[in-house]
Design an enzyme around this catalytic site. Sequence first.
Site, PDB file in Angstrom:
ATOM      1  N   LYS A  27     -13.125  32.089  31.907  1.00  0.00           N
ATOM      2  CA  LYS A  27     -13.192  31.808  30.466  1.00  0.00           C
ATOM      3  C   LYS A  27     -12.241  30.663  30.099  1.00  0.00           C
ATOM      4  O   LYS A  27     -12.619  29.760  29.348  1.00  0.00           O
ATOM      5  CB  LYS A  27     -12.827  33.093  29.708  1.00  0.00           C
ATOM      6  CG  LYS A  27     -13.104  33.061  28.241  1.00  0.00           C
ATOM      7  CD  LYS A  27     -13.458  34.445  27.711  1.00  0.00           C
ATOM      8  CE  LYS A  27     -12.292  35.416  27.662  1.00  0.00           C
ATOM      9  NZ  LYS A  27     -11.542  35.352  26.392  1.00  0.00           N
ATOM     10  N   GLY A  97      -9.334  33.426  20.661  1.00  0.00           N
ATOM     11  CA  GLY A  97      -8.031  32.818  20.395  1.00  0.00           C
ATOM     12  C   GLY A  97      -7.872  31.505  21.144  1.00  0.00           C
ATOM     13  O   GLY A  97      -7.343  30.523  20.606  1.00  0.00           O
ATOM     14  N   SER A 170       3.056  30.234  26.372  1.00  0.00           N
ATOM     15  CA  SER A 170       1.652  30.292  25.975  1.00  0.00           C
ATOM     16  C   SER A 170       0.898  29.050  26.430  1.00  0.00           C
ATOM     17  O   SER A 170       1.178  27.934  25.992  1.00  0.00           O
ATOM     18  CB  SER A 170       1.541  30.419  24.451  1.00  0.00           C
ATOM     19  OG  SER A 170       0.218  30.140  24.051  1.00  0.00           O
ATOM     20  N   GLN A 172      -2.065  28.468  25.627  1.00  0.00           N
ATOM     21  CA  GLN A 172      -2.862  27.994  24.489  1.00  0.00           C
ATOM     22  C   GLN A 172      -2.069  26.997  23.664  1.00  0.00           C
ATOM     23  O   GLN A 172      -2.591  25.950  23.256  1.00  0.00           O
ATOM     24  CB  GLN A 172      -3.282  29.178  23.618  1.00  0.00           C
ATOM     25  CG  GLN A 172      -4.254  30.112  24.330  1.00  0.00           C
ATOM     26  CD  GLN A 172      -4.606  31.329  23.496  1.00  0.00           C
ATOM     27  OE1 GLN A 172      -4.087  31.509  22.396  1.00  0.00           O
ATOM     28  NE2 GLN A 172      -5.481  32.163  24.013  1.00  0.00           N
ATOM     29  N   ASP A 310      -3.311  38.881  30.735  1.00  0.00           N
ATOM     30  CA  ASP A 310      -4.579  39.494  30.334  1.00  0.00           C
ATOM     31  C   ASP A 310      -4.890  40.783  31.099  1.00  0.00           C
ATOM     32  O   ASP A 310      -5.870  41.456  30.801  1.00  0.00           O
ATOM     33  CB  ASP A 310      -5.729  38.498  30.555  1.00  0.00           C
ATOM     34  CG  ASP A 310      -5.586  37.300  29.646  1.00  0.00           C
ATOM     35  OD1 ASP A 310      -5.089  37.457  28.518  1.00  0.00           O
ATOM     36  OD2 ASP A 310      -5.959  36.186  30.061  1.00  0.00           O
ATOM     37  N   LYS A 337      -2.599  39.753  20.826  1.00  0.00           N
ATOM     38  CA  LYS A 337      -3.856  39.464  21.533  1.00  0.00           C
ATOM     39  C   LYS A 337      -5.059  39.918  20.703  1.00  0.00           C
ATOM     40  O   LYS A 337      -4.920  40.158  19.516  1.00  0.00           O
ATOM     41  CB  LYS A 337      -3.841  40.143  22.904  1.00  0.00           C
ATOM     42  CG  LYS A 337      -2.793  39.563  23.845  1.00  0.00           C
ATOM     43  CD  LYS A 337      -3.134  38.151  24.216  1.00  0.00           C
ATOM     44  CE  LYS A 337      -2.038  37.515  25.050  1.00  0.00           C
ATOM     45  NZ  LYS A 337      -2.252  36.066  25.197  1.00  0.00           N
ATOM     46  N   ARG A 341      -2.218  44.870  21.938  1.00  0.00           N
ATOM     47  CA  ARG A 341      -2.562  45.478  23.232  1.00  0.00           C
ATOM     48  C   ARG A 341      -1.531  46.456  23.748  1.00  0.00           C
ATOM     49  O   ARG A 341      -1.808  47.177  24.711  1.00  0.00           O
ATOM     50  CB  ARG A 341      -2.801  44.386  24.277  1.00  0.00           C
ATOM     51  CG  ARG A 341      -4.228  44.002  24.328  1.00  0.00           C
ATOM     52  CD  ARG A 341      -4.597  43.219  25.569  1.00  0.00           C
ATOM     53  NE  ARG A 341      -5.915  42.661  25.332  1.00  0.00           N
ATOM     54  CZ  ARG A 341      -6.334  41.489  25.750  1.00  0.00           C
ATOM     55  NH1 ARG A 341      -5.524  40.717  26.462  1.00  0.00           N
ATOM     56  NH2 ARG A 341      -7.547  41.075  25.487  1.00  0.00           N
TER      57      ARG A 341
HETATM   58  C1  S3P Z   1      -5.286  31.638  27.716  1.00  0.00           C
HETATM   59  C2  S3P Z   1      -3.934  31.870  27.574  1.00  0.00           C
HETATM   60  C3  S3P Z   1      -3.389  33.200  27.342  1.00  0.00           C
HETATM   61  C4  S3P Z   1      -4.393  34.305  27.666  1.00  0.00           C
HETATM   62  C5  S3P Z   1      -5.745  34.008  27.115  1.00  0.00           C
HETATM   63  C6  S3P Z   1      -6.278  32.715  27.700  1.00  0.00           C
HETATM   64  C7  S3P Z   1      -5.741  30.250  27.931  1.00  0.00           C
HETATM   65  O1  S3P Z   1      -3.006  33.316  25.972  1.00  0.00           O
HETATM   66  O2  S3P Z   1      -3.924  35.540  27.186  1.00  0.00           O
HETATM   67  O3  S3P Z   1      -6.643  35.045  27.416  1.00  0.00           O
HETATM   68  O4  S3P Z   1      -6.887  30.050  28.343  1.00  0.00           O
HETATM   69  O5  S3P Z   1      -4.952  29.331  27.678  1.00  0.00           O
HETATM   70  P1  S3P Z   1      -1.559  32.816  25.443  1.00  0.00           P
HETATM   71  O6  S3P Z   1      -1.506  31.352  25.542  1.00  0.00           O
HETATM   72  O7  S3P Z   1      -1.491  33.301  24.013  1.00  0.00           O
HETATM   73  O8  S3P Z   1      -0.580  33.508  26.325  1.00  0.00           O
END
Ligand code: S3P
Length: 431
Positions: A27, A97, A170, A172, A310, A337, A341
């Site tokens: 993903k 997210g 993070s 993200q 995750d 999350k 969680r």
């Molecule tokens: C992800 C980063 C993680 C993870 C999410 C996917 C990504 O989140 O929990 O399922 O693809 O960058 P965080 O950046 O909030 O830790």
Amino acid sequence: MSFDTAASLRVTGAGPARGVLRVPGDKSVSHRALLLAGMARGTSTVTGVSFGQDVQHTRRAVERFGVTVTDVGEGRLRVEGPLRHEPDGVLDHGNAGTGIRLMSGVCAGVDGLSVLTGDRYLLRRPMDRVAVPLREMGARVDGREAGRLAPLVVRGGSLRGITYAPKEASAQVKSAVLLAGLSARGSTTVQEIRPTRRHTEEMLGQFGAKVLVEGTSVTVEPGELTATDVTVPGDPSQAAFWAVAAVLAAEGDVVVEGLYTGFGRSDFVLILARMGADIDFDSTTGTMTVRSTRLRGVEITGADIPGIVDEVPVLAMAAAVAEGTTVISGAGELRAKESDRIASTAAMLRALGAKVTETEDGMVIEGGTRLRPGSVDSHGDHRIAMTAAVAAACAVEGTSEIKGWDAVATSYPGFADQLVALTGAGCEPVA
Ligand code: S3P
């Protein structure tokens, strides 16, 4: 009725877990492949993207910028970039997210107005973590409520490069800032408190960006991306459910093929090995092999969390049947999350008869419990639903019910069909 659209799933276990399988495309990699291919000049081909709803939302969002995405068969998408204009409508990211946060970074670099939204769960999640650095870069980011913000309004345009040290570990946040950095004046650096998954920096390099990684610091130089072809490997975080199915079952022997082998995504294998599991991950082929064994409790601390961020719910389920106590700490990020969680994992374990105490940033699980049938609420969280299903199929005798099963389609349509094939569990969809 298809399992994927069921409001609830009734699962009758506990059989063996035996088989060889593949999981959906990663993903995290899928979101980035579509975003970067959309931003890049020229035609890219992306093969094997996740068919879950989260990634489909990213695809449709990219199309709103005038990018043509065509399904050319055999799991292949042709993406004709670059982004041509501001989005022609609201960008709906559903439950994702990663989708909304990475896209906010893209929008910050687009001259024009973007409105980003999502489902009721996504609207509760914190967005200030991306709004703060993007504002510092010169974007105007607005929203309804301090912190949560979404629906998010981004007026992008002329950005300046910054050096930013997010307070959370993070990927993200790192990615949103780096993606904005592509259209900033000067270089942009993100300094992480703990190393997180590296897909963005890896893929930016693949699309021709100048990226420099030094320890926990990543720098990107502004510049155009060039189209390329990307093949998305299998998602290790989905393989984790099958690993735990194998360890929970009285007779477990599971092989998952074709997984992503890069940094920061398969640490759950190390944790299960620390618990005494008979597990192997071949990092050249991406094949994971797991057989059932007795497990023991372990200590999981903040240093472990980014690598298993995750997989905590499913590892907690393994801990519930392990001998001894498992203490999970430094996991406060889990409260932000798809669901809280820590609370939803603890409630799930309790519903199936496990002994667990929630703490502010983790939980304490007294293992060795014989799990019993129960009713679990997914709280709209796909990973809670899949964890409960695996336990109900492999470690619980009798019938359990998982409410909010339809959340699973955000990441793993077809999960229940594979569960039936692997375990012989009785699965009944409830409308
Ligand atoms: C992800 C980063 C993680 C993870 C999410 C996917 C990504 O989140 O929990 O399922 O693809 O960058 P965080 O950046 O909030 O830790």
